[in-house]
Motif scaffolding. Structure first.
Motif, mmCIF file in Angstrom:
data_model
loop_
_atom_site.group_PDB
_atom_site.id
_atom_site.type_symbol
_atom_site.label_atom_id
_atom_site.label_comp_id
_atom_site.label_asym_id
_atom_site.label_seq_id
_atom_site.Cartn_x
_atom_site.Cartn_y
_atom_site.Cartn_z
ATOM 1 N N ALA A 14 0.823 -1.216 0.000
ATOM 2 C CA ALA A 14 0.000 0.000 0.000
ATOM 3 C C ALA A 14 0.853 1.260 0.000
ATOM 4 O O ALA A 14 0.353 2.342 -0.277
ATOM 5 N N GLY A 15 2.129 1.133 0.330
ATOM 6 C CA GLY A 15 3.017 2.296 0.354
ATOM 7 C C GLY A 15 3.216 2.895 1.732
ATOM 8 O O GLY A 15 3.631 4.046 1.859
ATOM 9 N N LYS A 103 -5.422 2.590 1.617
ATOM 10 C CA LYS A 103 -6.208 1.559 0.938
ATOM 11 C C LYS A 103 -5.738 1.444 -0.505
ATOM 12 O O LYS A 103 -5.584 2.455 -1.197
ATOM 13 N N THR A 104 -5.535 0.221 -0.945
ATOM 14 C CA THR A 104 -5.098 0.002 -2.320
ATOM 15 C C THR A 104 -5.713 -1.276 -2.866
ATOM 16 O O THR A 104 -6.189 -2.112 -2.102
ATOM 17 N N SER A 105 -5.704 -1.410 -4.163
ATOM 18 C CA SER A 105 -6.312 -2.574 -4.808
ATOM 19 C C SER A 105 -5.366 -3.770 -4.782
ATOM 20 O O SER A 105 -4.144 -3.623 -4.648
ATOM 21 N N VAL A 106 -5.928 -4.936 -4.950
ATOM 22 C CA VAL A 106 -5.119 -6.152 -5.043
ATOM 23 C C VAL A 106 -4.212 -6.064 -6.269
ATOM 24 O O VAL A 106 -3.040 -6.468 -6.218
ATOM 25 N N ALA A 107 -4.713 -5.520 -7.363
ATOM 26 C CA ALA A 107 -3.894 -5.379 -8.575
ATOM 27 C C ALA A 107 -2.661 -4.518 -8.294
ATOM 28 O O ALA A 107 -1.552 -4.845 -8.728
ATOM 29 N N ARG A 132 -3.800 -15.254 -2.720
ATOM 30 C CA ARG A 132 -3.403 -15.007 -1.333
ATOM 31 C C ARG A 132 -3.723 -13.562 -0.939
ATOM 32 O O ARG A 132 -4.226 -13.302 0.161
ATOM 33 N N LEU A 133 -3.440 -12.612 -1.815
ATOM 34 C CA LEU A 133 -3.733 -11.208 -1.514
ATOM 35 C C LEU A 133 -5.236 -10.975 -1.390
ATOM 36 O O LEU A 133 -5.672 -10.208 -0.531
ATOM 37 N N LEU A 134 -6.028 -11.631 -2.233
ATOM 38 C CA LEU A 134 -7.483 -11.516 -2.115
ATOM 39 C C LEU A 134 -7.962 -12.060 -0.771
ATOM 40 O O LEU A 134 -8.804 -11.452 -0.102
ATOM 41 N N GLU A 135 -7.413 -13.185 -0.369
ATOM 42 C CA GLU A 135 -7.762 -13.800 0.915
ATOM 43 C C GLU A 135 -7.393 -12.866 2.080
ATOM 44 O O GLU A 135 -8.192 -12.648 2.994
#
Length: 180
Positions: A14-15, A103-107, A132-135
């Motif tokens: 997310a940075g 907040k950031t996207s899975v992509a 895994r990131l989606l989970e």
């Protein structure tokens, strides 16, 4: 805004560290990264700690570091992505500073973490990193939301724009701040 600490939470990629360093510089505050502090104290990488002690051992170390760092006045702290998993950590963060959820996207997480070898939760050869990131997002996003005073969207933005957004939101939040 005096010496109130700012704690950055959010998923890996997310940075938090990059934004946190710039934010601390802009605010004239000291910057800490909880994962870097764990590595400094143990003399071992996060990956090695996970390998030897498992996630539970790492989370105990993380809790101790968060207890210590959140007690410092007027800092910017980038937390690890899983720091919000323990209720005690969420309470420390809420009680001792202003919590900013990047907040950031899975992509975007995939793009930012794809070449990193320092992400133990993505190193399992049997697990697809996107899955895994989606989970992790499904598990952790409600926790990030629950602890956050401020939510800032960070996908695909320049660091300076994200830092400016956080600074603007901090100014707004502190003009209508909650007690404590």
């Amino acid at each position: 805004m005096a010496r109130r600490s700012v704690f950055l939470v959010g998923p890996m990629g997310a940075g938090k560290t990059t934004v946190g360093r710039r934010l601390a510089q802009s605010l004239g505050l000291d910057f800490f990264d909880s994962d870097e502090e764990i590595e400094r104290r143990t003399g071992a990488t996060i990956s090695i700690i996970f390998e030897i002690e498992g996630e539970a051992g790492f989370r105990k170390r993380e809790h101790k570091v968060l207890q210590d760092l959140t007690a410092l006045p007027g800092i910017v702290l980038a937390t690890g992505g899983g720091a919000v998993l323990m209720p005690e950590n969420r309470e420390l963060l809420r009680a001792r500073g202003t919590v900013v959820y990047l907040k950031t996207s899975v992509a975007e997480q995939l793009r930012r973490t794809r070449s990193s070898v320092h992400r133990p939760l993505l190193q399992d050869a049997d697990t697809d990193p996107e899955s895994r990131l989606l989970e992790l997002t499904q598990e952790r996003e409600p926790l990030y939301d629950s602890v956050a005073d401020i939510v800032v969207e960070s996908p695909g933005r320049k660091v300076g724009a994200t830092v400016k957004d956080v600074l603007d939101r901090l100014t707004d939040a502190h003009s209508t701040s909650r007690p404590g």
